[in-house]
Design an enzyme around this catalytic site. Structure first.
Site, PDB file in Angstrom:
ATOM      1  N   ASP A  32       4.451   3.187   2.530  1.00  0.00           N
ATOM      2  CA  ASP A  32       2.799   3.439   3.046  1.00  0.00           C
ATOM      3  C   ASP A  32       2.266   3.585   1.844  1.00  0.00           C
ATOM      4  O   ASP A  32       2.185   4.244   0.747  1.00  0.00           O
ATOM      5  CB  ASP A  32       2.800   4.902   3.501  1.00  0.00           C
ATOM      6  N   GLU A  93       3.110  -0.869   5.231  1.00  0.00           N
ATOM      7  CA  GLU A  93       2.172  -1.002   6.092  1.00  0.00           C
ATOM      8  C   GLU A  93       0.919  -2.094   5.788  1.00  0.00           C
ATOM      9  O   GLU A  93       0.592  -2.434   4.575  1.00  0.00           O
ATOM     10  CB  GLU A  93       1.325   0.406   5.986  1.00  0.00           C
ATOM     11  N   ASP A 166       1.837  10.986   3.864  1.00  0.00           N
ATOM     12  CA  ASP A 166       2.327   9.681   3.440  1.00  0.00           C
ATOM     13  C   ASP A 166       3.608   9.355   3.501  1.00  0.00           C
ATOM     14  O   ASP A 166       4.288   8.271   3.830  1.00  0.00           O
ATOM     15  CB  ASP A 166       1.895   9.623   1.798  1.00  0.00           C
TER      16      ASP A 166
END
Length: 231
Positions: A32, A93, A166
């Protein structure tokens, strides 16, 4: 005496790493991306789609440090995770268009660092949108952070939800790639060969192709594609 490193990595190991006699079908490192907090989550997934936590953590860099040193800190952490955990794939991501470009650019820089780290290690590098990751773990692409954390906990059989968000998002990214595959970041019309030598778009299953087509239609509405947006 050398100055202390600005890197602050919080790691939570899984249940003993690889168990004797257990062979993981896939080991995916989910990322992330973020400049201040970069979530990292590594999982093993077997042929029956059962997922198990290997390690989860967050790399933190101080806002007072210069951007190139912050990126170096994240790059060093990624190299360390890849060397220690030996993932078979990395899933990052995928950033999408936002009006606030000042917040998007640092995230995009971290994405680039992560992709280079994976390519340097000869790994398959995939990208999935936040909506794809949320849908993979919760069934809804609009799920909130608390719901993602709760479902990641349930899927991995954890004692508590992974925190901060996160870390949970990184694990959701890893689960998404392990379960859905694909993740080319395009509409599926072009084959993409990764550093690991796999051709991701053409190797998708029918279900994965249908999912990619649905994501492509969503992007063409203009919700996330600035080229289609009208003012």
């Amino acid at each position: 005496m050398s100055e202390p490193s600005p890197l602050a990595t919080e790691r939570a190991p899984g249940r003993g790493g690889r168990r004797r006699g257990a062979v993981a079908e896939q080991r995916v490192l989910g990322i992330d991306p973020g400049m201040t907090r970069c979530g990292l989550g590594c999982i093993d997934v077997d042929a029956r789609r059962r997922a198990r936590l290997v390690e989860v953590g967050v790399v933190r860099t101080p806002a007072s440090a210069s951007p190139e040193l912050r990126l170096l800190t994240i790059a060093d952490a990624l190299d360390d995770w890849i060397a220690r955990l030996a993932p078979t794939a990395i899933s990052v991501e995928r950033v999408f268009a936002q009006d606030n470009l000042r917040s998007v650019v640092p995230v995009a820089e971290v994405i680039g660092v992560a992709m280079v780290a994976g390519a340097r290690a000869g790994l398959e590098v995939a990208q999935h949108t936040p909506s794809e990751a949320k849908a993979a773990v919760t069934g809804s692409g609009t799920a909130g952070k608390a719901q993602v954390q709760a479902m990641v906990r349930r899927i991995l059989g954890l004692d508590a939800p992974p925190r901060p968000a996160d870390a949970a998002d990184a694990l959701a990214q890893a689960i998404c790639h392990a379960w859905r595959g694909g993740g080319t970041g395009v509409d599926g019309s072009t084959d993409m060969v990764s550093a690991g030598g796999s051709i991701r778009a053409s190797a998708r299953t029918p279900a994965q192709q249908a999912w990619a087509a649905a994501q492509a239609r969503a992007r063409r509405t203009g919700a996330v594609d600035p080229r289609r947006r009208t003012r």
